[in-house]
Write an enzyme that holds these catalytic residues in place. Structure first.
Site, mmCIF file in Angstrom:
data_model
loop_
_atom_site.group_PDB
_atom_site.id
_atom_site.type_symbol
_atom_site.label_atom_id
_atom_site.label_comp_id
_atom_site.label_asym_id
_atom_site.label_seq_id
_atom_site.Cartn_x
_atom_site.Cartn_y
_atom_site.Cartn_z
ATOM 1 N N HIS A 32 0.816 -1.213 0.000
ATOM 2 C CA HIS A 32 0.000 0.000 0.000
ATOM 3 C C HIS A 32 0.856 1.273 0.000
ATOM 4 O O HIS A 32 0.320 2.365 -0.195
ATOM 5 C CB HIS A 32 -0.917 -0.009 1.227
ATOM 6 N N ASN A 79 -6.922 6.206 4.055
ATOM 7 C CA ASN A 79 -8.339 6.504 3.821
ATOM 8 C C ASN A 79 -8.690 7.982 3.914
ATOM 9 O O ASN A 79 -9.786 8.384 3.520
ATOM 10 C CB ASN A 79 -9.211 5.701 4.800
ATOM 11 N N ASP A 104 -0.695 2.637 -5.438
ATOM 12 C CA ASP A 104 -0.519 1.201 -5.648
ATOM 13 C C ASP A 104 -1.714 0.642 -6.405
ATOM 14 O O ASP A 104 -2.822 1.186 -6.332
ATOM 15 C CB ASP A 104 -0.381 0.488 -4.298
ATOM 16 N N ASN A 125 -9.157 3.335 -1.727
ATOM 17 C CA ASN A 125 -9.693 4.249 -0.720
ATOM 18 C C ASN A 125 -8.987 5.601 -0.665
ATOM 19 O O ASN A 125 -9.610 6.612 -0.351
ATOM 20 C CB ASN A 125 -9.655 3.592 0.666
#
Length: 201
Positions: A32, A79, A104, A125
């Site tokens: 991530h 997020n 990513d 997100n």
């Protein structure tokens, strides 16, 4: 290789170059955090350190191909990435099309990238929050392959927070080496060239 070290055109920040990821040592080199890794490599290439706390981010100003950019690594966790982007864009009056995001992408294998002019969040997100808070999906992005889940039932959150293998890191390194070149082409208005050169690589 483009002229990345041009020192001309000093002045206000013209572009945001954002890397998406999660802050903290426990998230370093996780899938991530590929966006963070790309922006770190750009900073290394242009000779700046991303160490200033502002806009809910670690950031640094620098010059890339004669353009003043702000490198941004949101410290809000993935997020809520849009908070940092919205604050910085509002402060410098940067429009979405001059905000480049490195992110990513689990649909691409490590070593592959896909450059997009704009688009939906695609279930990511960080991108979702940027679109929500800026009110626009018209920003370019570089999707960095991090590999698909090992099998369909594998927990997605667990997968994106897992670390790359040595072989995957080696493949990813080839992409990171070109991050500054990609940004230079895109910020120079040469999006088609960037897509032709790097998409599918």
């Amino acid at each position: 290789m483009f002229n990345l070290f041009s020192k001309t055109a000093a002045g206000p920040v013209e572009f945001l170059v954002v890397g998406l990821g999660n802050p903290g040592r426990e998230y370093e080199n996780t899938r991530h955090n590929a966006g963070f890794m790309a922006v770190d490599r750009i900073a290394e290439t242009i000779g700046v350190k991303i160490d200033r706390l502002k806009f809910k981010s670690l950031c640094a100003e620098g010059m890339l191909s004669g353009r003043r950019i702000l490198l941004l690594k949101p410290s809000t966790f993935m997020n809520l990435s849009g908070q940092a982007v919205q604050e910085a864009a509002s402060f410098y009056k940067i429009p979405p099309e001059k905000t480049l995001v490195f992110m990513d992408d689990i649909s691409l294998e490590p070593g592959h990238v896909r450059i997009r002019r704009k688009g939906s969040d695609g279930g990511h997100n960080g991108i979702k929050n940027i679109i929500y808070l800026t009110g626009s999906d018209q920003f370019p992005r570089v999707k960095i392959g991090v590999g698909a889940k090992p099998h369909p039932d594998y927990d997605l959150a667990k997968w994106v927070l897992s670390r790359f293998s040595a072989d995957e890191l080696k493949a990813l390194d080839g992409v990171l080496d070109h991050a500054a070149d990609m940004a230079s082409l895109i910020l120079s208005g040469r999006m088609d060239e960037a897509m032709n050169v790097y998409n599918g690589k």
